[in-house]
Design an enzyme around this catalytic site. Sequence first.
Site, PDB file in Angstrom:
ATOM      1  N   HIS A  16     -34.471 -12.866  -8.472  1.00 39.94           N
ATOM      2  CA  HIS A  16     -33.611 -11.695  -8.286  1.00 39.94           C
ATOM      3  C   HIS A  16     -34.439 -10.415  -8.188  1.00 39.94           C
ATOM      4  O   HIS A  16     -34.186  -9.565  -7.341  1.00 39.94           O
ATOM      5  CB  HIS A  16     -32.621 -11.591  -9.455  1.00 39.94           C
ATOM      6  CG  HIS A  16     -31.627 -12.705  -9.483  1.00 39.94           C
ATOM      7  ND1 HIS A  16     -30.326 -12.555  -9.056  1.00 39.94           N
ATOM      8  CD2 HIS A  16     -31.735 -13.999  -9.863  1.00 39.94           C
ATOM      9  CE1 HIS A  16     -29.678 -13.705  -9.189  1.00 39.94           C
ATOM     10  NE2 HIS A  16     -30.523 -14.593  -9.680  1.00 39.94           N
ATOM     11  N   ASP A 123     -27.739  -5.760  -9.358  1.00 41.07           N
ATOM     12  CA  ASP A 123     -27.818  -7.206  -9.193  1.00 41.07           C
ATOM     13  C   ASP A 123     -26.473  -7.840  -9.557  1.00 41.07           C
ATOM     14  O   ASP A 123     -25.694  -7.295 -10.347  1.00 41.07           O
ATOM     15  CB  ASP A 123     -28.912  -7.768 -10.098  1.00 41.07           C
ATOM     16  CG  ASP A 123     -29.071  -9.262  -9.957  1.00 41.07           C
ATOM     17  OD1 ASP A 123     -29.826  -9.690  -9.076  1.00 41.07           O
ATOM     18  OD2 ASP A 123     -28.433 -10.007 -10.720  1.00 41.07           O
TER      19      ASP A 123
END
Length: 492
Positions: A16, A123
Amino acid sequence: MKKAELVFVPSPGMGHLVSMVELAKLLVHHDDRVSITVIIIRLALDTKISEYTESLTASTISTRIQFIDLPSDQTNTSNDHPSKFVTSLIESQKPHVKEFVSDLITQSELNPKAPRLAGFVLDMFCTGMIDVANEFGVPSYLYFTSSAAFLGFQFHMQALHDKQEVDLTELKDMDTEFETPSLVNPLPVKVFPSVMLSKDALPVVLYHVRRFREAKGIIVNTFEELESHAVKCLSNGETPTVYPVGPILKLKGEAHDVGSDGSKNYKEDIMLWLDDQTPSSVVFLCFGSMGSFDVDQVREIAWALENSGRPFLWSLRKPPSEDKIDFPVDHLYLREVLPDGFLDRTAKIGKVIGWAPQVDVLAHPSVGGFVSHCGWNSILESVWFRIPLATWPMYAEQQFNAFQVVIELGLAVEIKMDYRKEFLIDDEMILDAKEIERGIKRVMELDDNRLNKLKIMSENSRGALMNGGSSYSFLGNLIKDMMIDGDYIHVP
């Protein structure tokens, strides 16, 4: 010209974090009015993240990207599912983020030429930070690091649960299929992510998906040509605006060249070995930063590789400590886990390694097939480099990804689509050597139809990012939307 400052909040996981940094580079290179501050939340146990973030802080990738390292003030010693742990960690960091952004705005107000706060880019596991963005009166954009089809699946499952009161956990172990708007083909329950079927984890998943709907836009790491059906499905006005701006890949491999055991010239040694192989002959096995197997499964893989007779490069990792959130490490004593004599018998055709420089390996002309855990980044890389992929999913949404790339897109072959090896799940299945060998043969002898599809999609993946390409255009629309909202700033 108005200048905009964006605050990025990645979740603490290499896949990520790296992807979000690449998105930041893409934005600042696309428009010189954009500046970005990336707030880094550390996991103390993940040394790879520490090494990566330290290199970023010391780098000069752009004068308009800065990195802020938040204090690591929470550790996990319980047996909570990782989804709960990460959500709790993000919540604990809200005060730190709020304090930093307040200082950022104060400094901006003192300098009329400085960029103004235009929004947060969060995110997919950091949705709690929407509250902080709301306090400052700026919009939130979500960065979704999985596929557009999976995003649509999550929205659909959340709607079934909330509006039709479907108990998703009761679907576990059912041999049935679901019609999902973001997929053309019906989806078997056996490839649902485990968290969607878990009474402990499902509430956390649903919390995040509900919050997805609060975002002003959702940036997806995909490209329109790869997922045209899913992108169209998500453009029905019932969800936030979707911006497919990928593939967002870190195409430059890691700079360090040291193995986990401290050995020098680690990557160089791997690349030199590949140089000695014939073109498209090597099958590469790599299962991501969290991928590992117990000894019984390791030996079945070894027998399959030996029996196949094909050159192989195998990234083999040791499982983490039992019942603890930890990360796999390299095996220091390979002969203890591999069949007797395996390393000697395969010395001329195979190489067993630990950590793998995956991008560099996939880019090498000797590699002809990729046995993968089906992380979305790995799928995008296989498409980019036109390397046929064989699916062996393990955790998270990887079973869904395997179904998508094999059945929905017709770009890969299956070793197993419903294999699972996840935290706190004891019923690990063992794939036998014959099944693995059969999958290796299929990926190394991919049929012409899938090869042609892969070739076309590889070309599309590169074209999407070029001026005039689909992702390039979506990125321009995203920036335009962000710049319009950049005028509205409120200090709590």
